[in-house]
Scaffold this motif. Structure first.
Motif, PDB file in Angstrom:
ATOM      1  N   CYS A 228      34.896  37.758  48.476  1.00 23.01           N
ATOM      2  CA  CYS A 228      35.183  36.793  47.405  1.00 23.01           C
ATOM      3  C   CYS A 228      34.847  35.386  47.871  1.00 23.01           C
ATOM      4  O   CYS A 228      34.850  35.089  49.065  1.00 23.01           O
ATOM      5  CB  CYS A 228      36.673  36.812  47.055  1.00 23.01           C
ATOM      6  N   ILE A 229      34.605  34.514  46.895  1.00 24.89           N
ATOM      7  CA  ILE A 229      34.386  33.100  47.188  1.00 24.89           C
ATOM      8  C   ILE A 229      35.466  32.277  46.494  1.00 24.89           C
ATOM      9  O   ILE A 229      35.805  32.528  45.333  1.00 24.89           O
ATOM     10  CB  ILE A 229      32.976  32.649  46.754  1.00 24.89           C
ATOM     11  N   GLY A 230      36.020  31.320  47.214  1.00 27.74           N
ATOM     12  CA  GLY A 230      36.943  30.354  46.617  1.00 27.74           C
ATOM     13  C   GLY A 230      36.154  29.148  46.147  1.00 27.74           C
ATOM     14  O   GLY A 230      35.128  28.805  46.728  1.00 27.74           O
TER      15      GLY A 230
ATOM     16  N   LEU B  41      34.748  31.852  52.024  1.00 24.87           N
ATOM     17  CA  LEU B  41      34.767  33.304  51.812  1.00 24.87           C
ATOM     18  C   LEU B  41      36.104  33.888  52.237  1.00 24.87           C
ATOM     19  O   LEU B  41      36.728  33.417  53.183  1.00 24.87           O
ATOM     20  CB  LEU B  41      33.652  33.978  52.617  1.00 24.87           C
ATOM     21  N   PHE B  42      36.527  34.918  51.519  1.00 19.90           N
ATOM     22  CA  PHE B  42      37.667  35.720  51.952  1.00 19.90           C
ATOM     23  C   PHE B  42      37.451  37.133  51.444  1.00 19.90           C
ATOM     24  O   PHE B  42      36.507  37.388  50.683  1.00 19.90           O
ATOM     25  CB  PHE B  42      38.999  35.131  51.460  1.00 19.90           C
ATOM     26  N   MET B  43      38.258  38.077  51.917  1.00 18.97           N
ATOM     27  CA  MET B  43      38.052  39.471  51.529  1.00 18.97           C
ATOM     28  C   MET B  43      39.336  40.091  51.009  1.00 18.97           C
ATOM     29  O   MET B  43      40.430  39.691  51.371  1.00 18.97           O
ATOM     30  CB  MET B  43      37.554  40.278  52.726  1.00 18.97           C
TER      31      MET B  43
ATOM     32  N   HIS C 296      46.134  34.821  37.155  1.00 13.69           N
ATOM     33  CA  HIS C 296      44.866  35.477  36.847  1.00 13.69           C
ATOM     34  C   HIS C 296      43.711  34.564  37.234  1.00 13.69           C
ATOM     35  O   HIS C 296      43.794  33.342  37.057  1.00 13.69           O
ATOM     36  CB  HIS C 296      44.782  35.784  35.344  1.00 13.69           C
ATOM     37  N   GLU C 297      42.654  35.149  37.805  1.00 17.97           N
ATOM     38  CA  GLU C 297      41.372  34.465  37.989  1.00 17.97           C
ATOM     39  C   GLU C 297      40.315  35.453  37.514  1.00 17.97           C
ATOM     40  O   GLU C 297      40.092  36.482  38.147  1.00 17.97           O
ATOM     41  CB  GLU C 297      41.123  34.117  39.467  1.00 17.97           C
ATOM     42  N   VAL C 298      39.688  35.185  36.374  1.00 15.75           N
ATOM     43  CA  VAL C 298      38.675  36.108  35.852  1.00 15.75           C
ATOM     44  C   VAL C 298      37.343  35.802  36.532  1.00 15.75           C
ATOM     45  O   VAL C 298      36.980  34.636  36.713  1.00 15.75           O
ATOM     46  CB  VAL C 298      38.588  36.010  34.315  1.00 15.75           C
ATOM     47  N   GLU C 299      36.647  36.856  36.970  1.00 12.43           N
ATOM     48  CA  GLU C 299      35.439  36.639  37.774  1.00 12.43           C
ATOM     49  C   GLU C 299      34.381  37.713  37.484  1.00 12.43           C
ATOM     50  O   GLU C 299      34.707  38.886  37.283  1.00 12.43           O
ATOM     51  CB  GLU C 299      35.790  36.687  39.276  1.00 12.43           C
ATOM     52  N   LEU C 300      33.121  37.298  37.513  1.00 15.14           N
ATOM     53  CA  LEU C 300      32.019  38.254  37.508  1.00 15.14           C
ATOM     54  C   LEU C 300      32.052  39.034  38.830  1.00 15.14           C
ATOM     55  O   LEU C 300      32.139  38.434  39.905  1.00 15.14           O
ATOM     56  CB  LEU C 300      30.679  37.524  37.395  1.00 15.14           C
TER      57      LEU C 300
ATOM     58  N   LEU D  79      39.732  40.766  37.942  1.00 13.64           N
ATOM     59  CA  LEU D  79      40.775  39.756  38.129  1.00 13.64           C
ATOM     60  C   LEU D  79      41.021  39.600  39.625  1.00 13.64           C
ATOM     61  O   LEU D  79      41.319  40.580  40.308  1.00 13.64           O
ATOM     62  CB  LEU D  79      42.073  40.187  37.433  1.00 13.64           C
ATOM     63  N   ASP D  80      40.831  38.394  40.115  1.00 15.97           N
ATOM     64  CA  ASP D  80      41.206  38.062  41.498  1.00 15.97           C
ATOM     65  C   ASP D  80      42.660  37.606  41.433  1.00 15.97           C
ATOM     66  O   ASP D  80      42.940  36.413  41.308  1.00 15.97           O
ATOM     67  CB  ASP D  80      40.263  36.964  42.016  1.00 15.97           C
ATOM     68  N   LEU D  81      43.586  38.579  41.437  1.00 15.10           N
ATOM     69  CA  LEU D  81      45.007  38.221  41.309  1.00 15.10           C
ATOM     70  C   LEU D  81      45.444  37.449  42.553  1.00 15.10           C
ATOM     71  O   LEU D  81      45.128  37.833  43.677  1.00 15.10           O
ATOM     72  CB  LEU D  81      45.865  39.472  41.124  1.00 15.10           C
TER      73      LEU D  81
ATOM     74  N   ALA E 180      48.374  36.390  50.001  1.00 14.85           N
ATOM     75  CA  ALA E 180      48.361  35.910  48.612  1.00 14.85           C
ATOM     76  C   ALA E 180      47.327  36.623  47.758  1.00 14.85           C
ATOM     77  O   ALA E 180      47.433  36.624  46.531  1.00 14.85           O
ATOM     78  CB  ALA E 180      48.087  34.407  48.585  1.00 14.85           C
ATOM     79  N   LYS E 181      46.311  37.206  48.383  1.00 14.52           N
ATOM     80  CA  LYS E 181      45.165  37.687  47.614  1.00 14.52           C
ATOM     81  C   LYS E 181      44.716  39.114  47.918  1.00 14.52           C
ATOM     82  O   LYS E 181      43.860  39.635  47.211  1.00 14.52           O
ATOM     83  CB  LYS E 181      43.964  36.755  47.863  1.00 14.52           C
ATOM     84  N   ALA E 182      45.235  39.731  48.954  1.00  9.01           N
ATOM     85  CA  ALA E 182      44.691  41.025  49.387  1.00  9.01           C
ATOM     86  C   ALA E 182      45.688  42.168  49.257  1.00  9.01           C
ATOM     87  O   ALA E 182      45.442  43.265  49.750  1.00  9.01           O
ATOM     88  CB  ALA E 182      44.202  40.921  50.833  1.00  9.01           C
TER      89      ALA E 182
ATOM     90  N   GLY F  39      33.856  33.939  42.010  1.00 10.49           N
ATOM     91  CA  GLY F  39      34.605  32.717  41.719  1.00 10.49           C
ATOM     92  C   GLY F  39      35.053  32.650  40.274  1.00 10.49           C
ATOM     93  O   GLY F  39      34.574  33.397  39.422  1.00 10.49           O
ATOM     94  N   THR F  40      35.995  31.741  40.018  1.00  9.99           N
ATOM     95  CA  THR F  40      36.628  31.687  38.697  1.00  9.99           C
ATOM     96  C   THR F  40      36.462  30.317  38.046  1.00  9.99           C
ATOM     97  O   THR F  40      36.515  29.298  38.734  1.00  9.99           O
ATOM     98  CB  THR F  40      38.131  32.045  38.800  1.00  9.99           C
ATOM     99  N   PRO F  41      36.241  30.313  36.714  1.00  5.53           N
ATOM    100  CA  PRO F  41      36.243  29.030  36.003  1.00  5.53           C
ATOM    101  C   PRO F  41      37.672  28.523  35.804  1.00  5.53           C
ATOM    102  O   PRO F  41      38.631  29.187  36.176  1.00  5.53           O
ATOM    103  CB  PRO F  41      35.584  29.381  34.662  1.00  5.53           C
TER     104      PRO F  41
END
Ligand code: ZN
Length: 219
Positions: free
Chosen positions: A22-24, A44-46, A70-74, A101-103, A122-124, A191-193
């Motif tokens: 993932c990219i922040g 970057l993170f995984m 929620h972070e909506v991402e392609l 979703l990158d929760l 927080a993310k994995a 990444g998320t808008p």
């Protein structure tokens, strides 16, 4: 049921389930809403394979760990190994496109950021990456100019277009591949808008990618 990569018609894709890279901070409007600095190089993170869950199963939010955003991402499904690749080579390895979703446990992430610690707790966590079935590359002919959005309970929360990315999809894959080999079955989140915010039990979600809509429900 354990997560497996699937195509739009529900059939299983013949790819193992790997890591999620993932990219922040890849959309300027999202960087501004969290008062972050524009990064000089991609952050970057995984997420591990255990973070993946099918988007059409009820989303289980962690309890008593603060807000879960929620972070909506392609999402890009990797079909062939990518190592030290350029963007054009990376593009040819894509097996499909989805929406994820990158929760993010935002309160925990804010604490980790303050301390300069990594973000994994927080993310994995298990279930931190609900993921849709994948469109074939031909079904998303313009991945560099694709609309994506998230509605929660009928209200638009996030809306963007992949052309607003600071680092485009294939440049991002190429950059990642200079640090970690991408293997068949890995997923890249791009990444998320702007518009991230907390989810709550019972929320009904609609994620949209270039006109394809996917429903989800928070348990
Ligand atoms: Zn994200």
């Amino acid at each position: 049921m354990a997560y497996q990569h699937r195509s739009l018609d529900g059939s299983l894709l013949n790819l193992p389930v790997g890591k999620v890279v993932c990219i922040g901070r890849n959309y300027l409007d999202h960087i501004r809403e969290l008062n972050n600095a524009v990064p000089e190089t991609p952050i970057l993170f995984m997420k591990p394979a255990t973070a993946l869950v099918p988007l059409d199963e009820p989303i289980r939010l962690p309890t008593e760990r603060g807000e879960c955003h929620h972070e909506v991402e392609l999402a890009v499904l990797v079909g062939q190994e990518v190592r030290n690749a350029d963007a054009e080579t990376a593009r040819r390895t894509v097996a499909g496109y989805g929406i994820a979703l990158d929760l993010t446990l935002r309160d925990i992430q804010n604490e980790l950021k303050k301390k300069g610690h990594p973000w994994e707790t927080a993310k994995a966590f298990d279930g931190a990456c609900p993921l849709s079935p994948f469109l074939k590359p031909a079904e998303l002919p313009q991945p560099l100019a694709a609309d994506l959005s998230l509605r929660v309970n009928g209200e638009i929360r996030q809306q963007g277009n992949t052309r607003q990315m600071i680092v485009g999809v294939f440049d991002l894959m190429a950059y990642i591949s200079t640090h970690f080999t991408l293997q068949p079955g890995d997923v890249v989140l791009t990444g998320t808008p702007a518009g991230v915010g907390p989810l709550a039990s019972g929320d009904g979600l609609v994620l949209s990618l270039a006109g394809y809509e996917f429903s989800a429900q928070v348990a």
